[in-house]
Write a protein that holds these residues in place. Sequence first.
Motif, PDB file in Angstrom:
ATOM      1  N   HIS A  96       0.849  -1.210   0.000  1.00  0.00           N
ATOM      2  CA  HIS A  96       0.000   0.000   0.000  1.00  0.00           C
ATOM      3  C   HIS A  96       0.881   1.255   0.000  1.00  0.00           C
ATOM      4  O   HIS A  96       0.624   2.213  -0.719  1.00  0.00           O
ATOM      5  CB  HIS A  96      -0.901   0.019   1.242  1.00  0.00           C
ATOM      6  CG  HIS A  96      -1.834  -1.167   1.300  1.00  0.00           C
ATOM      7  ND1 HIS A  96      -2.564  -1.491   2.411  1.00  0.00           N
ATOM      8  CD2 HIS A  96      -2.147  -2.114   0.378  1.00  0.00           C
ATOM      9  CE1 HIS A  96      -3.277  -2.582   2.176  1.00  0.00           C
ATOM     10  NE2 HIS A  96      -3.027  -2.985   0.950  1.00  0.00           N
ATOM     11  N   LYS A 128       2.431   2.003  -3.367  1.00  0.00           N
ATOM     12  CA  LYS A 128       1.497   2.674  -4.286  1.00  0.00           C
ATOM     13  C   LYS A 128       1.296   4.127  -3.862  1.00  0.00           C
ATOM     14  O   LYS A 128       1.293   5.037  -4.690  1.00  0.00           O
ATOM     15  CB  LYS A 128       0.154   1.920  -4.287  1.00  0.00           C
ATOM     16  CG  LYS A 128      -0.953   2.598  -5.070  1.00  0.00           C
ATOM     17  CD  LYS A 128      -0.660   2.654  -6.573  1.00  0.00           C
ATOM     18  CE  LYS A 128      -1.659   3.531  -7.310  1.00  0.00           C
ATOM     19  NZ  LYS A 128      -1.369   3.633  -8.747  1.00  0.00           N
ATOM     20  N   ASN A 129       1.164   4.322  -2.562  1.00  0.00           N
ATOM     21  CA  ASN A 129       0.914   5.666  -2.042  1.00  0.00           C
ATOM     22  C   ASN A 129       2.054   6.619  -2.407  1.00  0.00           C
ATOM     23  O   ASN A 129       1.827   7.764  -2.779  1.00  0.00           O
ATOM     24  CB  ASN A 129       0.748   5.558  -0.518  1.00  0.00           C
ATOM     25  CG  ASN A 129       0.191   6.829   0.057  1.00  0.00           C
ATOM     26  OD1 ASN A 129      -0.626   7.500  -0.582  1.00  0.00           O
ATOM     27  ND2 ASN A 129       0.642   7.192   1.228  1.00  0.00           N
ATOM     28  N   GLU A 184     -14.704  -9.690  -1.091  1.00  0.00           N
ATOM     29  CA  GLU A 184     -14.636  -8.572  -0.134  1.00  0.00           C
ATOM     30  C   GLU A 184     -13.194  -8.129   0.057  1.00  0.00           C
ATOM     31  O   GLU A 184     -12.888  -6.934   0.084  1.00  0.00           O
ATOM     32  CB  GLU A 184     -15.233  -8.986   1.223  1.00  0.00           C
ATOM     33  CG  GLU A 184     -16.745  -8.833   1.310  1.00  0.00           C
ATOM     34  CD  GLU A 184     -17.256  -7.586   0.583  1.00  0.00           C
ATOM     35  OE1 GLU A 184     -16.836  -6.482   0.968  1.00  0.00           O
ATOM     36  OE2 GLU A 184     -18.032  -7.712  -0.389  1.00  0.00           O
ATOM     37  N   LYS A 237     -12.002  -6.184  -2.917  1.00  0.00           N
ATOM     38  CA  LYS A 237     -12.518  -4.799  -2.946  1.00  0.00           C
ATOM     39  C   LYS A 237     -11.801  -3.928  -1.916  1.00  0.00           C
ATOM     40  O   LYS A 237     -11.506  -2.761  -2.184  1.00  0.00           O
ATOM     41  CB  LYS A 237     -14.023  -4.807  -2.674  1.00  0.00           C
ATOM     42  CG  LYS A 237     -14.815  -5.349  -3.850  1.00  0.00           C
ATOM     43  CD  LYS A 237     -16.291  -5.370  -3.539  1.00  0.00           C
ATOM     44  CE  LYS A 237     -17.048  -6.088  -4.634  1.00  0.00           C
ATOM     45  NZ  LYS A 237     -18.393  -6.455  -4.213  1.00  0.00           N
ATOM     46  N   GLN A 238     -11.507  -4.522  -0.786  1.00  0.00           N
ATOM     47  CA  GLN A 238     -10.803  -3.766   0.249  1.00  0.00           C
ATOM     48  C   GLN A 238      -9.405  -3.363  -0.243  1.00  0.00           C
ATOM     49  O   GLN A 238      -8.984  -2.227  -0.094  1.00  0.00           O
ATOM     50  CB  GLN A 238     -10.692  -4.661   1.476  1.00  0.00           C
ATOM     51  CG  GLN A 238     -10.577  -3.905   2.761  1.00  0.00           C
ATOM     52  CD  GLN A 238     -10.371  -4.892   3.914  1.00  0.00           C
ATOM     53  OE1 GLN A 238     -10.372  -6.112   3.722  1.00  0.00           O
ATOM     54  NE2 GLN A 238     -10.175  -4.356   5.090  1.00  0.00           N
ATOM     55  N   GLN A 239      -8.723  -4.326  -0.882  1.00  0.00           N
ATOM     56  CA  GLN A 239      -7.378  -4.029  -1.394  1.00  0.00           C
ATOM     57  C   GLN A 239      -7.412  -2.946  -2.463  1.00  0.00           C
ATOM     58  O   GLN A 239      -6.490  -2.149  -2.574  1.00  0.00           O
ATOM     59  CB  GLN A 239      -6.730  -5.302  -1.965  1.00  0.00           C
ATOM     60  CG  GLN A 239      -6.329  -6.322  -0.921  1.00  0.00           C
ATOM     61  CD  GLN A 239      -5.246  -5.804   0.021  1.00  0.00           C
ATOM     62  OE1 GLN A 239      -4.505  -4.875  -0.302  1.00  0.00           O
ATOM     63  NE2 GLN A 239      -5.174  -6.394   1.201  1.00  0.00           N
ATOM     64  N   LEU A 240      -8.484  -2.945  -3.251  1.00  0.00           N
ATOM     65  CA  LEU A 240      -8.546  -1.981  -4.357  1.00  0.00           C
ATOM     66  C   LEU A 240      -8.710  -0.540  -3.871  1.00  0.00           C
ATOM     67  O   LEU A 240      -8.591   0.393  -4.649  1.00  0.00           O
ATOM     68  CB  LEU A 240      -9.665  -2.367  -5.340  1.00  0.00           C
ATOM     69  CG  LEU A 240      -9.396  -3.669  -6.106  1.00  0.00           C
ATOM     70  CD1 LEU A 240     -10.529  -3.986  -7.059  1.00  0.00           C
ATOM     71  CD2 LEU A 240      -8.069  -3.611  -6.874  1.00  0.00           C
ATOM     72  N   GLN A 241      -8.935  -0.369  -2.575  1.00  0.00           N
ATOM     73  CA  GLN A 241      -8.930   0.994  -2.025  1.00  0.00           C
ATOM     74  C   GLN A 241      -7.499   1.535  -1.975  1.00  0.00           C
ATOM     75  O   GLN A 241      -7.281   2.731  -1.881  1.00  0.00           O
ATOM     76  CB  GLN A 241      -9.498   1.003  -0.607  1.00  0.00           C
ATOM     77  CG  GLN A 241     -10.958   0.629  -0.556  1.00  0.00           C
ATOM     78  CD  GLN A 241     -11.440   0.476   0.889  1.00  0.00           C
ATOM     79  OE1 GLN A 241     -10.768   0.892   1.819  1.00  0.00           O
ATOM     80  NE2 GLN A 241     -12.591  -0.127   1.047  1.00  0.00           N
ATOM     81  N   TYR A 242      -6.529   0.624  -1.988  1.00  0.00           N
ATOM     82  CA  TYR A 242      -5.134   1.052  -1.822  1.00  0.00           C
ATOM     83  C   TYR A 242      -4.273   0.836  -3.067  1.00  0.00           C
ATOM     84  O   TYR A 242      -3.267   1.509  -3.246  1.00  0.00           O
ATOM     85  CB  TYR A 242      -4.475   0.264  -0.676  1.00  0.00           C
ATOM     86  CG  TYR A 242      -5.226   0.376   0.630  1.00  0.00           C
ATOM     87  CD1 TYR A 242      -5.103   1.516   1.426  1.00  0.00           C
ATOM     88  CD2 TYR A 242      -6.065  -0.647   1.055  1.00  0.00           C
ATOM     89  CE1 TYR A 242      -5.796   1.625   2.611  1.00  0.00           C
ATOM     90  CE2 TYR A 242      -6.764  -0.549   2.252  1.00  0.00           C
ATOM     91  CZ  TYR A 242      -6.627   0.592   3.026  1.00  0.00           C
ATOM     92  OH  TYR A 242      -7.323   0.702   4.204  1.00  0.00           O
ATOM     93  N   ASP A 292      -3.935  -0.962  -7.372  1.00  0.00           N
ATOM     94  CA  ASP A 292      -4.662  -0.975  -8.645  1.00  0.00           C
ATOM     95  C   ASP A 292      -5.267  -2.320  -8.992  1.00  0.00           C
ATOM     96  O   ASP A 292      -6.175  -2.407  -9.816  1.00  0.00           O
ATOM     97  CB  ASP A 292      -3.691  -0.581  -9.765  1.00  0.00           C
ATOM     98  CG  ASP A 292      -3.060   0.757  -9.495  1.00  0.00           C
ATOM     99  OD1 ASP A 292      -3.767   1.765  -9.591  1.00  0.00           O
ATOM    100  OD2 ASP A 292      -1.859   0.794  -9.133  1.00  0.00           O
TER     101      ASP A 292
END
Length: 330
Positions: free
Chosen positions: A185, A188-189, A206, A209-214, A216
């Motif tokens: 994370h 990427k940040n 789930e 989707k959670q990982q895709l907040q951080y 690609d």
Amino acid sequence: MMGWTDRHARYFLRLISRHSLLYTEMVNTGALLHNDQKVGVQKRLLAYHVSEHPVALQLGGSDPVALAKCTVMAEDAGFDEVNLNVGCPSDRVKSGNFGACLMAKPELVADCVAAMQEKVKIPVTVKCRVGIDNMESFESFENFISKVAETGCDTFIVHARNAWLKGLNPKQNREIPPLKYDFVHRLKNENPAFTIVINGGIKTMEMVKQQLQYVDGAMLGREAYHNPYILAAVDKEIYKDKTASIKSREEIIEQMCEYIDSEQRKGVALHSITRHILGLFQGQPGAKAWRRYLSENGHREDADSRVVKQALQQIERRREHTQLIEMPLG
Ligand SMILES: Cc1cc2nc3c(=O)[nH]c(=O)nc-3n(C[C@H](O)[C@H](O)[C@H](O)COP(=O)(O)O)c2cc1C
């Protein structure tokens, strides 16, 4: 995944999800180049079904010239991407000086990637770990990535745990070193222009989707193989394809049977295809009967797609049985 994601497995997974990017097993450069004369072997290593697109060929190696040659072969064969393996910890791979041990040699990896990119138009990507052995800091991980990124490579698939090259076998190296999602994370940040795909221990939609907040993308390995129907929701929920329809398991089997018939006409044994579809009913009533029926009958010399249809009947019987039990008795 070596021994798992061969062309039959990928054909099957593609029936479940239209958009997921599929990867081949790692093919090492030696196997491709030393079989130069044996056109049959080379063809087999690069074989895929046209429906598999988008599909990436993963290469293992550390010789820039050899890797560049193989990358050209991949592009000529029509692959959509070439990925360099910098994550495999096996002794055989380590003694060949490729895979995860290359995490300690960012300059060499950069030379390899540069040589590969120079010869082709398709993207060259890297799959790596967050570190090896006592390379535990974020800085050493980022240093690896930055060095490789100097070549212009901007896509990294990161198995978010270290590989411990001394003392653990490959299976243990997928389980024992702790997951460090925070490293991926943070990468990427701090490098928003990179395409970062996270891998390791992701088992549900789930979690994806959670990982895709951080990051690609999320790569699923074991879960996609053992519980392939998890991919059924991907086109709609992840790729937001409104036209995508979710096929039933039965529809997938019907299409697999057509594939089996056509492959068997070319001499492929039933078992080499059915071994990949054992997990389709994972978590459903009858899953065990399905697996058992295929495992016990798929090897028979005369076995063909009828065995798969009979295995399906086992599930239907099991469902009827479950419904009967659930019906009130009086
Ligand atoms: C049987 C098997 C073979 C594998 N072969 C490869 C391979 O050829 N190339 C690769 O990059 N990773 C390979 N892996 C590692 C997976 O791609 C993945 O990084 C690892 O299993 C962690 O992800 P997961 O928790 O989603 O399975 C393999 C894993 C397994 C279980």
